[in-house]
Design a protein around this motif. Structure first.
Motif, mmCIF file in Angstrom:
data_model
loop_
_atom_site.group_PDB
_atom_site.id
_atom_site.type_symbol
_atom_site.label_atom_id
_atom_site.label_comp_id
_atom_site.label_asym_id
_atom_site.label_seq_id
_atom_site.Cartn_x
_atom_site.Cartn_y
_atom_site.Cartn_z
ATOM 1 N N CYS A 1 4.551 0.929 1.478
ATOM 2 C CA CYS A 1 4.667 -0.353 2.183
ATOM 3 C C CYS A 1 4.970 -1.472 1.199
ATOM 4 N N HIS B 1 0.826 -1.206 0.000
ATOM 5 C CA HIS B 1 0.000 0.000 0.000
ATOM 6 C C HIS B 1 0.857 1.250 0.000
ATOM 7 N N GLU C 1 7.662 1.047 4.933
ATOM 8 C CA GLU C 1 7.117 0.046 5.830
ATOM 9 C C GLU C 1 7.311 -1.312 5.184
ATOM 10 N N HIS D 1 4.060 7.104 3.602
ATOM 11 C CA HIS D 1 4.972 5.969 3.456
ATOM 12 C C HIS D 1 4.534 5.039 2.335
ATOM 13 N N GLU E 1 -4.019 4.195 1.127
ATOM 14 C CA GLU E 1 -4.524 4.438 2.480
ATOM 15 C C GLU E 1 -4.456 5.920 2.769
HETATM 16 CO CO CO Z 1 1.148 1.421 6.219
#
Ligand code: CO
Length: 134
Positions: free
Chosen positions: A82, A9, A130, A80, A56
């Motif tokens: 991921c 994500h 992440e 971030h 997200e």
């Molecule tokens: Co995340």
């Protein structure tokens, strides 16, 4: 050797969820799968799934959260990326051996049982990364 499998994500920090959704949901037409509060992170999160990945949107719900401090310092934007990894423990060992600055030296466990850890942007050309083991 641990392997990176996919982009799981991309997380964007927002200061106004409805305004943000007017782009991501209404203009682009991505369906919102879930919109919920995450009390432990003092944030509200919208999940917009794509094929094999997800956007997200994260909005702080309290001024003293990490996300709120980030928003105050840098404003809304990319937070971030991921990456999915097949063996998080092994990947953290590999990164440490290469002198990579980790925010989480050991995997953390999310509410849904997934293991994750963050890598410091100073080791990644400025992007908070992440790592997720699904
Ligand atoms: Co995340």
């Amino acid at each position: 050797m641990p392997n990176i499998k996919a982009v799981n994500h991309i997380a964007v920090v927002v200061d106004d969820m409805e305004k943000s959704l007017s782009f991501w949901r209404d203009a682009l037409g991505i369906e919102v799968h879930e919109l919920r509060d995450v009390p432990v992170e003092k944030s509200q999160v919208a999940f917009l799934p794509l094929a094999g990945s997800e956007v997200e949107l994260v909005k702080p719900t309290s001024d003293d959260s990490g996300i709120a401090k980030y928003l105050a310092k840098r404003g809304p934007g990319m937070h971030h990326i991921c990456l999915e990894v097949d063996d998080l423990d092994a990947m953290l060992v590999q990164l440490k051996s290469k002198g990579i600055h980790l925010i989480n030296e050991e995997p953390r466990t999310a509410a849904d049982g997934k293991k994750y850890a963050f890598v410091h942007p100073e080791s990644t050309s400025g992007v908070l990364v992440e790592l997720y083991q699904v």
